[in-house]
Design a protein around this motif. Structure first.
Motif, PDB file in Angstrom:
ATOM      1  N   THR A   7       0.605  -1.226   0.037  1.00 35.53           N
ATOM      2  CA  THR A   7      -0.089   0.054  -0.023  1.00 35.53           C
ATOM      3  C   THR A   7       0.814   1.216   0.007  1.00 35.53           C
ATOM      4  O   THR A   7       0.354   2.329   0.579  1.00 35.53           O
ATOM      5  N   GLY A   8       2.077   1.198  -0.489  1.00 40.42           N
ATOM      6  CA  GLY A   8       3.002   2.287  -0.590  1.00 40.42           C
ATOM      7  C   GLY A   8       2.425   3.338  -1.575  1.00 40.42           C
ATOM      8  O   GLY A   8       1.303   2.889  -2.470  1.00 40.42           O
ATOM      9  N   THR A  12      -0.388   2.062  -4.481  1.00 48.54           N
ATOM     10  CA  THR A  12      -1.828   2.636  -4.052  1.00 48.54           C
ATOM     11  C   THR A  12      -2.388   3.404  -5.307  1.00 48.54           C
ATOM     12  O   THR A  12      -3.446   3.452  -5.738  1.00 48.54           O
ATOM     13  N   PHE A  13      -1.343   4.442  -5.946  1.00 47.53           N
ATOM     14  CA  PHE A  13      -1.565   5.140  -7.185  1.00 47.53           C
ATOM     15  C   PHE A  13      -1.911   4.329  -8.372  1.00 47.53           C
ATOM     16  O   PHE A  13      -2.809   4.788  -9.020  1.00 47.53           O
ATOM     17  N   TYR A  14      -1.362   3.150  -8.455  1.00 46.93           N
ATOM     18  CA  TYR A  14      -1.432   2.431  -9.696  1.00 46.93           C
ATOM     19  C   TYR A  14      -2.326   1.228  -9.475  1.00 46.93           C
ATOM     20  O   TYR A  14      -2.424   0.292 -10.254  1.00 46.93           O
ATOM     21  N   SER A  17      -5.313  -0.069  -4.353  1.00 43.10           N
ATOM     22  CA  SER A  17      -6.701   0.348  -3.753  1.00 43.10           C
ATOM     23  C   SER A  17      -7.761  -0.597  -4.466  1.00 43.10           C
ATOM     24  O   SER A  17      -8.774  -1.187  -3.520  1.00 43.10           O
ATOM     25  N   HIS A  18      -7.780  -0.859  -5.826  1.00 45.99           N
ATOM     26  CA  HIS A  18      -8.659  -1.578  -6.320  1.00 45.99           C
ATOM     27  C   HIS A  18      -8.666  -2.785  -6.237  1.00 45.99           C
ATOM     28  O   HIS A  18      -9.595  -3.587  -5.972  1.00 45.99           O
ATOM     29  N   GLU A  21     -10.263  -3.420  -2.758  1.00 47.63           N
ATOM     30  CA  GLU A  21     -11.746  -3.565  -2.760  1.00 47.63           C
ATOM     31  C   GLU A  21     -12.128  -4.811  -3.359  1.00 47.63           C
ATOM     32  O   GLU A  21     -13.273  -5.312  -3.197  1.00 47.63           O
TER      33      GLU A  21
ATOM     34  N   ASP B   3     -13.651   3.138  -8.919  1.00 50.41           N
ATOM     35  CA  ASP B   3     -12.620   2.131  -8.995  1.00 50.41           C
ATOM     36  C   ASP B   3     -12.514   1.237 -10.276  1.00 50.41           C
ATOM     37  O   ASP B   3     -11.371   0.824 -10.448  1.00 50.41           O
ATOM     38  N   SER B   4     -13.662   0.733 -10.648  1.00 49.50           N
ATOM     39  CA  SER B   4     -13.408  -0.246 -11.605  1.00 49.50           C
ATOM     40  C   SER B   4     -13.186   0.280 -13.024  1.00 49.50           C
ATOM     41  O   SER B   4     -12.807  -0.422 -14.068  1.00 49.50           O
ATOM     42  N   ILE B   6     -10.132   1.252 -13.468  1.00 48.92           N
ATOM     43  CA  ILE B   6      -8.813   1.304 -13.175  1.00 48.92           C
ATOM     44  C   ILE B   6      -7.811   1.500 -14.313  1.00 48.92           C
ATOM     45  O   ILE B   6      -6.836   2.295 -13.996  1.00 48.92           O
ATOM     46  N   THR B  10      -5.319   4.876 -14.296  1.00 49.05           N
ATOM     47  CA  THR B  10      -3.851   4.726 -14.039  1.00 49.05           C
ATOM     48  C   THR B  10      -3.132   5.571 -15.259  1.00 49.05           C
ATOM     49  O   THR B  10      -2.194   6.114 -14.807  1.00 49.05           O
ATOM     50  N   ARG B  13      -3.115   9.028 -13.806  1.00 50.68           N
ATOM     51  CA  ARG B  13      -2.239   9.274 -12.836  1.00 50.68           C
ATOM     52  C   ARG B  13      -0.748   9.275 -13.271  1.00 50.68           C
ATOM     53  O   ARG B  13       0.012   9.728 -12.672  1.00 50.68           O
ATOM     54  N   GLN B 241      -6.947   9.098   2.086  1.00 48.19           N
ATOM     55  CA  GLN B 241      -6.758   9.056   0.672  1.00 48.19           C
ATOM     56  C   GLN B 241      -5.482   8.592   0.006  1.00 48.19           C
ATOM     57  O   GLN B 241      -5.349   8.202  -1.188  1.00 48.19           O
ATOM     58  N   GLY B 243      -3.387   5.952   0.991  1.00 45.23           N
ATOM     59  CA  GLY B 243      -3.056   4.827   1.277  1.00 45.23           C
ATOM     60  C   GLY B 243      -3.525   4.250   2.681  1.00 45.23           C
ATOM     61  O   GLY B 243      -3.580   5.132   3.574  1.00 45.23           O
ATOM     62  N   GLU B 367      -5.683  13.538  -6.161  1.00 45.90           N
ATOM     63  CA  GLU B 367      -4.959  12.547  -6.990  1.00 45.90           C
ATOM     64  C   GLU B 367      -3.606  13.186  -7.715  1.00 45.90           C
ATOM     65  O   GLU B 367      -2.351  12.655  -7.743  1.00 45.90           O
ATOM     66  N   LEU B 466      -9.160   9.079  -4.195  1.00 48.08           N
ATOM     67  CA  LEU B 466      -8.285   7.927  -4.460  1.00 48.08           C
ATOM     68  C   LEU B 466      -9.114   6.656  -3.789  1.00 48.08           C
ATOM     69  O   LEU B 466      -8.446   5.601  -4.230  1.00 48.08           O
ATOM     70  N   VAL B 467      -9.976   6.902  -3.002  1.00 44.79           N
ATOM     71  CA  VAL B 467     -10.468   5.577  -2.336  1.00 44.79           C
ATOM     72  C   VAL B 467     -11.937   5.646  -2.262  1.00 44.79           C
ATOM     73  O   VAL B 467     -12.598   6.854  -2.612  1.00 44.79           O
ATOM     74  N   PRO B 468     -12.675   4.433  -2.282  1.00 44.70           N
ATOM     75  CA  PRO B 468     -14.124   4.639  -2.313  1.00 44.70           C
ATOM     76  C   PRO B 468     -14.735   5.086  -1.144  1.00 44.70           C
ATOM     77  O   PRO B 468     -14.122   5.322  -0.072  1.00 44.70           O
ATOM     78  N   ARG B 471     -15.327   3.420   2.426  1.00 45.81           N
ATOM     79  CA  ARG B 471     -13.847   3.445   3.476  1.00 45.81           C
ATOM     80  C   ARG B 471     -13.496   5.033   3.977  1.00 45.81           C
ATOM     81  O   ARG B 471     -13.200   5.173   4.899  1.00 45.81           O
TER      82      ARG B 471
END
Lengths: 90, 502
Positions: A7-8, A12-14, A17-18, A21, B3-4, B6, B10, B13, B241, B243, B367, B466-468, B471
């Protein structure tokens, strides 16, 4: 079965987190899913950054499946590993 | 954040991390073309039909992240074209904030109903029998919908026993609560800037990643590198957010590691918003205002401004948490540059207002901040902070999620006037904000406090998160409990003179 997820920042960024979940969602679905072994337990561990991704673009997100490193992991990749193990017939 | 999605997330980001890296490492922007190959190496396409198009799209993404406009295929020349105007250490803004990257847009058809392979051409054919426009007929192999006649009422979709008729359309325009997206001459999405309230719902919704907002990341890092005293003010939704192992205090310390002079909670400004809105409500409702809308969500405010002109005065005149926090900071620290870091992109527009631009110098999202952490290899969860954030009350911290603002204001009203019964309503998502205002306009919400949040879930559902949701909310509630101040009135960081009285 133990899934350890890094979870670094980079993981986390890439996508880690997904992956978290996805696994938590799967854990819930498995309670009613058919064919899951009675003795199957999924343990999800969150790891801090151990530096494996530094300077290497082909690592994050990093996941360990029962100790085996899976670089550039995705949710589907790990979920399939979990289900294959959970539904394994000895 | 969805989230989905991704893969799209990515790519976006990687662009933020790349721009942050270029800024930190003083890379000559004229070499930007090389960075495109670094992001998308090789000869094979990963996402689209060709690597050439992928590289062209990511080039426009990089340009938008630098603050430039996205170009069409008619204008796309060198990626470095006109780049000198953004190669500076202060804010640049090229209208509009939110733009369709035309070369990435797949021109999805607008909303319509289609018959899928599930159709069994059944004898009952309820699809035909329920259609009020005789638009459905039974063809040789399946039901057929005459798109010219169809009024998209959805009756056939509901009636089919095989679920064979489905509604399809454009995710971007379906997500837009103010009907700001239409088609251009090639049927691609086009955003009407006069209608857009910059909530960012379309950015999150597009499955091709074809809509983006402009970033100020590059100019901000240049400003930090020049040695200016740059302060971060961080929105209440920041908790969890960065981690799952990073504690709030560690996140603040990680931000300092990026070169920020110091960090404060925007929850402190939220406390001033609460104190002011409570007094304002008691003074003006129902006398001068039949109802009062909260002031913190800028997209909600813009939506009212653009669509409910006569009711615009009924939105609270109190400033937003961002503005109060920035003003407090600048009053105490002359010469400070202030960066708002939040889940939100409409704050980027709010900060450009004449009355605000002297208080807030830059706005970035969580982000984009994470892109800075990645570029600098900063690990929030490894930080060893000296102190915990302690600038906001429990209710100020709760501004982050839907319902939190109304709860904060009503509980403050109760403190001031225990006799007063305040009815309130909280809505989330721009569609519901519009519905609420229609009812309010019709006089059905008189006497009430109305909280409007453009994003589903409130700020924790913002496009820059960054998080759902679930959470984030759980962790924010825990953080709120740790606040040293139960009520905003107890907040010792605010000067008594700044706290309004009845």
């Amino acid at each position: 079965m133990k899934i350890a997820i890094c979870t670094g920042s980079k993981c986390t960024f890439y996508g880690s987190s997904h992956i978290i979940e996805s696994l938590e969602d799967l854990q819930e679905s498995m309670q009613t899913m058919e064919g899951i072994r009675d003795d199957f337990v999924l343990e999800i561990e969150l790891l801090p950054c151990e530096g494996h991704c530094k300077g290497d673009e082909k690592v994050a997100p990093l996941v360990y499946v029962d100790g085996e490193a899976v670089p550039m992991a995705t949710g589907p990749m790990i979920m399939e590993r979990v289900l294959n193990e959970a539904m394994r017939i000895d | 954040m969805r989230d989905s999605y991704i893969d799209i997330i990515t790519i976006r980001r990687k662009v933020f991390a790349k721009i942050a890296q270029l800024a930190y490492e003083d890379v000559d922007l004229l070499l930007l073309n090389r960075e495109i190959y670094d992001l998308l190496p090789g000869e094979q396409a990963t996402y689209r039909e060709s690597i050439f198009r992928e590289r062209a799209v990511i080039g426009e993404r990089l340009r938008m992240a630098l603050g430039l406009n996205a170009r069409t295929a008619a204008e796309t020349g060198a990626v470095t074209e006109g780049i000198d105007i953004v190669d500076i250490d202060r804010l640049v803004y090229n209208r509009p904030l939110v733009e369709v990257i035309k070369i990435a847009c797949e021109a999805c058809p607008e909303k319509h109903m289609i018959v899928t392979d599930n159709c069994r051409k059944c004898l009952a054919h309820p699809c035909v029998n329920v259609c009020p426009k005789s638009a459905v007929s039974i063809g040789k192999h399946a039901a057929i919908i005459d798109q010219e006649k169809c009024i998209k009422c959805g009756k056939c979709v509901e009636a089919c026993p095989y679920h064979s008729i489905v509604t399809t359309g454009r995710p971007c325009s379906e997500a837009c609560g103010v009907n700001a997206i239409h088609s251009d001459y090639l049927n691609r999405a086009e955003i009407d800037d006069d209608k857009c309230v910059a909530c960012g719902a379309c950015i999150t919704a597009c499955p091709f990643g074809s809509i983006a907002d402009k970033s100020q990341l590059y100019q901000l890092i240049r400003s930090i590198k020049r040695g200016e005293p740059v302060y971060a003010i961080v929105a209440p939704s920041f908790v969890s957010q960065f981690g799952p192992l990073a504690k709030p205090a560690q996140v603040f310390e990680a931000i300092r590691q990026l070169g920020f002079t110091d960090v404060i909670e925007v929850g402190m400004g939220a406390d001033l918003t609460t104190l002011n809105e409570a007094v304002e409500f008691l003074h003006h409702v129902p006398g001068q205002k039949p109802f009062m809308g909260t002031s913190c969500c800028y997209s909600w405010k813009l939506m009212v401004q653009k669509n409910f002109t006569a009711q615009n005065d009924h939105i609270s005149e109190s400033s937003t948490p961002m503005i109060y926090s920035a003003q407090q900071l600048k009053a105490r620290t002359p010469g400070a540059k202030v960066v708002f870091i939040g889940p939100c992109i409409s704050k980027k527009l709010e900060a450009l207002q004449d009355s605000v631009k002297d208080s807030v110098d830059f706005v970035i999202t969580f982000e984009e901040l994470m892109g800075m952490f990645v570029a600098r290899e900063v690990e929030p969860s490894a930080m060893q902070p000296q102190r915990d954030p302690a600038e906001a009350s429990a209710t100020g911290r709760s501004y982050a999620y839907a319902g939190g603002v109304a709860a904060a204001v009503t509980s403050r009203i109760k403190e001031l006037d225990p006799e007063r019964e305040v009815r309130f309503e909280s809505v989330e998502g721009l569609h519901d904000c519009v519905k609420l205002m229609r009812l309010a306009k019709a006089g059905q919400k008189n006497g009430m406090l109305l909280e409007g949040m453009a994003c589903t879930g409130g700020c924790i559902g913002g496009p820059g998160t960054l998080v759902p949701l679930a959470r984030a909310k759980k962790n924010i509630q825990a953080f709120a409990k740790e606040s040293p101040f139960a009520s905003p009135a107890d907040n010792t960081h605010l000067a008594a003179a700044d706290k309004p009285v009845l």
